[in-house]
Structures are given as structure tokens and as C-alpha cells.
Write a protein that holds these residues in place. Sequence first.
Motif, PDB file in Angstrom:
ATOM      1  N   ASN A 201      16.331 -13.555 -10.080  1.00 24.83           N
ATOM      2  CA  ASN A 201      17.751 -13.223  -9.950  1.00 24.83           C
ATOM      3  C   ASN A 201      18.683 -14.286 -10.517  1.00 24.83           C
ATOM      4  N   GLY A 202      18.126 -15.294 -11.141  1.00 27.79           N
ATOM      5  CA  GLY A 202      18.975 -16.273 -11.804  1.00 27.79           C
ATOM      6  C   GLY A 202      19.074 -17.600 -11.095  1.00 27.79           C
ATOM      7  N   GLY A 203      18.230 -17.838 -10.115  1.00 20.35           N
ATOM      8  CA  GLY A 203      18.194 -19.154  -9.506  1.00 20.35           C
ATOM      9  C   GLY A 203      18.807 -19.251  -8.125  1.00 20.35           C
ATOM     10  N   SER A 204      19.084 -18.132  -7.484  1.00 21.57           N
ATOM     11  CA  SER A 204      19.642 -18.149  -6.131  1.00 21.57           C
ATOM     12  C   SER A 204      18.558 -17.850  -5.100  1.00 21.57           C
ATOM     13  N   SER A 205      18.689 -18.446  -3.930  1.00 28.55           N
ATOM     14  CA  SER A 205      17.706 -18.238  -2.875  1.00 28.55           C
ATOM     15  C   SER A 205      17.723 -16.791  -2.405  1.00 28.55           C
ATOM     16  N   VAL A 206      16.625 -16.389  -1.825  1.00 26.19           N
ATOM     17  CA  VAL A 206      16.475 -15.007  -1.352  1.00 26.19           C
ATOM     18  C   VAL A 206      15.911 -15.032   0.065  1.00 26.19           C
ATOM     19  N   GLN A 207      16.499 -14.259   0.933  1.00 25.79           N
ATOM     20  CA  GLN A 207      15.949 -14.041   2.265  1.00 25.79           C
ATOM     21  C   GLN A 207      15.356 -12.647   2.282  1.00 25.79           C
ATOM     22  N   PRO A 208      14.017 -12.525   2.340  1.00 24.54           N
ATOM     23  CA  PRO A 208      13.433 -11.172   2.310  1.00 24.54           C
ATOM     24  C   PRO A 208      13.877 -10.372   3.527  1.00 24.54           C
TER      25      PRO A 208
ATOM     26  N   GLU B 156      14.473 -24.638  -0.734  1.00 22.47           N
ATOM     27  CA  GLU B 156      15.680 -23.824  -0.864  1.00 22.47           C
ATOM     28  C   GLU B 156      15.372 -22.458  -1.470  1.00 22.47           C
ATOM     29  N   PHE B 157      14.288 -22.367  -2.212  1.00 18.67           N
ATOM     30  CA  PHE B 157      13.876 -21.060  -2.720  1.00 18.67           C
ATOM     31  C   PHE B 157      13.200 -20.213  -1.638  1.00 18.67           C
TER      32      PHE B 157
END
Length: 733
Positions: A548-555, A514-515
Amino acid sequence: MSDSRKRRRPLVADRRYATASKTARKAKAKPKAKPRKTTRRKAPQRRRGGLIGLVQRLIGWVLRLVWRITWRAGLVASVVLGLFVGYYYTTLPDVTELLDGRARGSVTLLDNEGRVFAWRGDQFGGAITTETVSPHLRNAIIATEDKRFHRHFGISPRGIASAVRINLSEGRGPLSGHGGSTITQQTAKLLCLGIPFDPTVQSEAEYEADCRRGTIKRKASEAIYALAMEAKYSKDEILTIYMNRAFLGAGARGFEAASQRYFGKSAANVTAAEAAMLAGLLVAPTRFAPTNDLARSQNRAATIVRLMNEQGYLSDSEAKEAQANPAQLSQAAEARAGGYFADWVMSSGPEFFTRKTTEDVIIKTTLDQRIQAAADAAMDWVFENKIRPGSKAQAAIVVMSADGAVRAMVGGRETKVAGAFNRAVQAKRQTGSAFKPFVYAAALDLGYSPNDTVVDEPITIDIPGSGPWSPRNYTNRFYGKVTLTDALKDSLNIPAVKVSEFVGRDLVRQVASEFGLESDLAAGPALALGASESTLIEMTSAYAGILNGGSSVQPYGLIELRLLGDDEPLMGTGGGIGERVVQEAAARQLIYMMEKVVSEGTGARAQLGGRQVAGKTGTTQAARDAWFVGFSADYVAGVWMGYDDNTPLTGVTGAGLPAEIWRETMARVHEGVPAKPLPMMLPSNTSAAREPQGGQEGGGGAVGLLEGLLRDILGGGGTSSRPGAENVHGPDR
């Protein structure tokens, strides 16, 4: 006597001329006849007899026969030629329809401030004419390609004869090498004799090859087409077509596009030196492209300046000025910034607007050219000063913001390239201990604290189908009871495996996935030690999720995409912050643990003076891959180092050269940026002595272990299913 004297005639001379009256009377009586004109007949020539006479007569007959045949054949050929020329003449469209001959469109890439930093596809800068371009450019083209352009009728017999002579003297065939083509003939070739490109019939490469064929038949067709063009268009119109359609390297079609690409200015404003450099591209666009070899391009331009001087287009003083001040690339062209980044944006965007676009597209991106330059400089510095000469080791760098906006990308040690293998996004490599933060993220999200403890002791796990597996620490020592913070700080392997087994491999896989780690994750206990493969951009974006505090990121690299001439974008950002993966408190506590990695642990070489940074080292089995991924309060950066063929690195771990590359990059990135504290959460003192007890089944459990093992995994009492067994130990630091 007297009688005799009487008979004598007087001694008086006789009159020789008659009197006038007598003469007139005689003429009246009998007119004088006009003398006849008599024509002498030549005596008939006697034919030479014998064998010599026969040969002479035979030769004369042959010559007369050849003459009769030649003039008749010439007449027929002239008629046929006229018909062909007339046919081509009728097929030639208006000049304006021939200016943009691209088979595909172009993509112009802008950085985050709207400045052009890269181009892709076939760039067309817009139609130009002989009247709108710089006179220097028009003269340079004629001086270089066809000095008799304004004096011939489309083909130059003198030029063809000269080219044949040169080719023969150089040991080639008469039509191999120099072609003696006029600008008109070259334009006919660029137009492919009026045959349009049809992607349903052949590929673009096949079409281009067919247009460039050098057979005698093709050359003859080009000559006929050139004659038709000379009949249809003026010299200026022919030159206009040529200037707009010529390919000039780096994807530039036409002199306007080339001028913009190399010099950042219109073709109307180029100097004599710049015009000479552009004209020099005609003979070999790729070889003489200034972005490939500026010195070679300048030398070629110097030759053209001399030609312009010899042909009267430049005075001696003007030529001397151009020679003394050769053309220089614009800042964007010289830097070639974002070659890997541009490739990545092109590969990740919609195909019909990037790689196979037929339109002219403008893409605004997240690239920060200052940060890109910092990453390039850091890579160069480390390889020049820290790597032994001749080493084939490679490295890659990615810098992004916490929301996944990629600010810089270096896909290999050759920083100023395009179209090369991009190790930042294409190379899937084992992550080693750089994976461990996701193990601890799973535990922290379940409510455990950085101060909770785990026992570092020998363990052996039976893996069905593989046998016993005994992880070991990098130091081959055991440290007993350690906190989770210390275990991560010192990159201890056994505690990481124990925590992973306790919280469950499925949960660890889920958190990592999920990350943003999309690759297949290992199923066995070695999952905790980074046995899975991932790309650098995935790892960097996953760490951005922690920041960013634990939220997923889509580059993402694309901010907006629009067509040239349109104000409204067709599409916007394709990435950013996604769903929450772990609680914010868990992410803040993990940042605290990762800060200790840099300030007190294996990542000490990544320290940035007084600026707080956090990260994690990673080294895979046999040191085939070395990683350092970390962040400040402003930016996340990831570094990978290794060999393309998986050769083990010598004396390199993630704590070494990758950490140094990271530090050199981030030090340059943060120049002039005010220091900010990391958004971390310190653990409460009350949890320092707590040791989790009990276990929970997860990820299939530790197959083959006694049921009581899970109860003791975090609290001590190490268990070995096969004491003394030693298999491959996990990645170190």
C-alpha cells in the motif's frame, strides 16, 4: 233277598272334588295361610385344625393386613403426589416465557456481501408453534420420540417397562440407556424442573450436567413435573416448548434455528426428508449433525421416514419419495466456509459481544467466500498431489487486501473445521528469509537504491555471551559485489546481515515493528535472517504495508457489529491502514526488488503467467519452517508450512511447496480479475555504481568488531574477527 239288596250301597264312585260353591264357602270361612319363607341356616364350617389350618389363618391375616396398609399408603401417596403436582403447577409460567431457554446469545457472521457463512453461540431462530411448523416436522418428532404422546397423561408406564426390558436385555442397569421418557418428561428435563441458570452459582456446563442427571430421585421429580405440565398446558403447548428448546447440534437451539442452519429455510417449509433429518438429531445432536457426517444423518433420517410411514403419517408413495431424495445441506452449511476465519473474528472482537454474549449479534465481516473457497481448494490440491501420504506436515494461508481486510484464512490442512488450532494466527514461528524485506526497507528509507552494492564475503561476528557467529549462504558460496536487488532476489544471507548492521538493528526492529510484527524481535545480528518469531497473519499484514505504499496495516475481519433487530451498528471496522512507516518511494522500490525475487530469483515457482507478482521465500534453521509471502496489485497472501512439533521438513524450502501453495491460491483468487501492474518504482541508472561508504552506529552496533568494520560493511573488504570460525549459519531461502 229283598232286604239284602236294599241295604247295598249304589255302585257309584265317590266325588273327589267339592263343588265350586262349597269350595268358596270353605275359603270364606277359613282363609288359607301363606307359606312361611324359611331360611336354611348353613351348617357351621368346621375350621381345619392342625398345622395346615394355622398356616391358612396366618396367611389370611397377613393378606388382610397388607391390603389395609396398601390402600391407606396408596391414599397417602396419592395425596402427597397431588400436593407435589399442585406445587409445580403453581410455579409454571405462561408458555411464551419458556420458549427461549438459552443461557447465552448467538452470533451470526455475514460475509462481505451480507450472506450468512457461520454461526457461533446458541442460535435461536425465533419462536415457533405446532401450528406454524411444517406438519411433517411435528409428525416426525412424535413418531420418533413419543408415538403415544396424545394418549398418555405425561408419563408412559408401557414405555418405561419397555425401556427397562431393553436395558436389561442389553446388559445394562434398568435405568441406564433407554429411558422411556415421554416428550413431556423430556420437556421437563429441558426446563431443568423450572430451575433457572445462575452464572454466579455454577458454570453453564455444570448446570447442564445437573439438569441431565439420571438418578431415580431425578427421574421421579421429572415425572411429577411432567404431570404438572399436563395439567397446566395443552399437548400442543407442551410440544411447542419442546420444539423451541431442544438442542440440535452446531449451536442450534430449537427447530427453527436448526432448519435455518442446516437447510437455509424456515421450519415451516421443510420437506418430509428434511423433517426426518431434524427429528433424527434429538437422540444425539453432535453425532448425527449433518455438518459432521451427512451420510450418517441421512441414514438416521431414513429410519425415521419408515417410522412415519408405519404410524400413518406418510403414505407409501410419500415415504418412497423421501427415501429417494434425502435431505441435503444448504450451500453455507455444506461449505462450512470460514471456520478458521470465523474463529479469528470471534476471538478478536469484544468478548461481551462475541464469546460471552448474552445478546443475539450480527457481525458483517470482510470474508470473501469465493476467495475462501480458492484457498481451501489450493490447500487440498497441494496436499493431495504434492505431499506423501501419511505426512503430518501442516500449512496455513492468509489472503487480504492492501488495507488489511482479511478475505480468507486457512489455519490448517483440515479446511472445513471450527474451533481447531489456527496456525494462521496462533502459531508463532521463526520467519527466516521472509524477514529480509524489512532490512532492505530500512536501507531504502535512508536513501539507498536497489542498485547500490554490498560485498558478499565471509564474515564472523563476536556475540557477547555466545561467541563467534559466521553466517553463510544457502549455497555455501560467496558472490562478491552484488546489488541490493540481487542480494534479496537470491536470498543471500551475508549481504542481509551487513545491511542490517550498517543501518542499525534498532532501525530494522523499528521498521519491522511498525509494519506490524509485534512479537519480540531478536537482539543479535541474526535478526536480519529472521531469527525472530511471528505469526502468519502478522507477516501477511506487514507485506500489505509494503504494497500500500509504506503505511502500517492492522489486519481486520469485522466491518460492523449490530444487535439482532437493530438497524444501527454498535461498532465498525477495527483495523485498516495506519501510520506511515517508510517513504512511499522506498516502498515502491522494495516492490521492484521483490518482483525480481519471483521473476528471476528464489520465488520462481510463485509466478502467475503474465500477471506481475512480488514476494519473498523464507526457510528457517534446519527447515523447521518454510514461508512464502507475496502480493499482486490486488491481494496479499501468506503461506506457512511446517510441523506442529517443530520436526524439520524433508526437502522443503520456502521456494518449494509454500510457493506452490501460494501460486495455486492466487491463481484461483485472480480468476476473472483483470491483470494490473504492480505499483513499483524502477531504480535510476545513475545510482547503479554507487556504493555507500562510511557507517553509522545502530542497534548496539556489531559488538566486538573493530571500529573500522562498519566503515567497510557495504563497500567490501570483508572482516573476520576469528578467521575460520564456523558457528550456526543463518536461515537460507
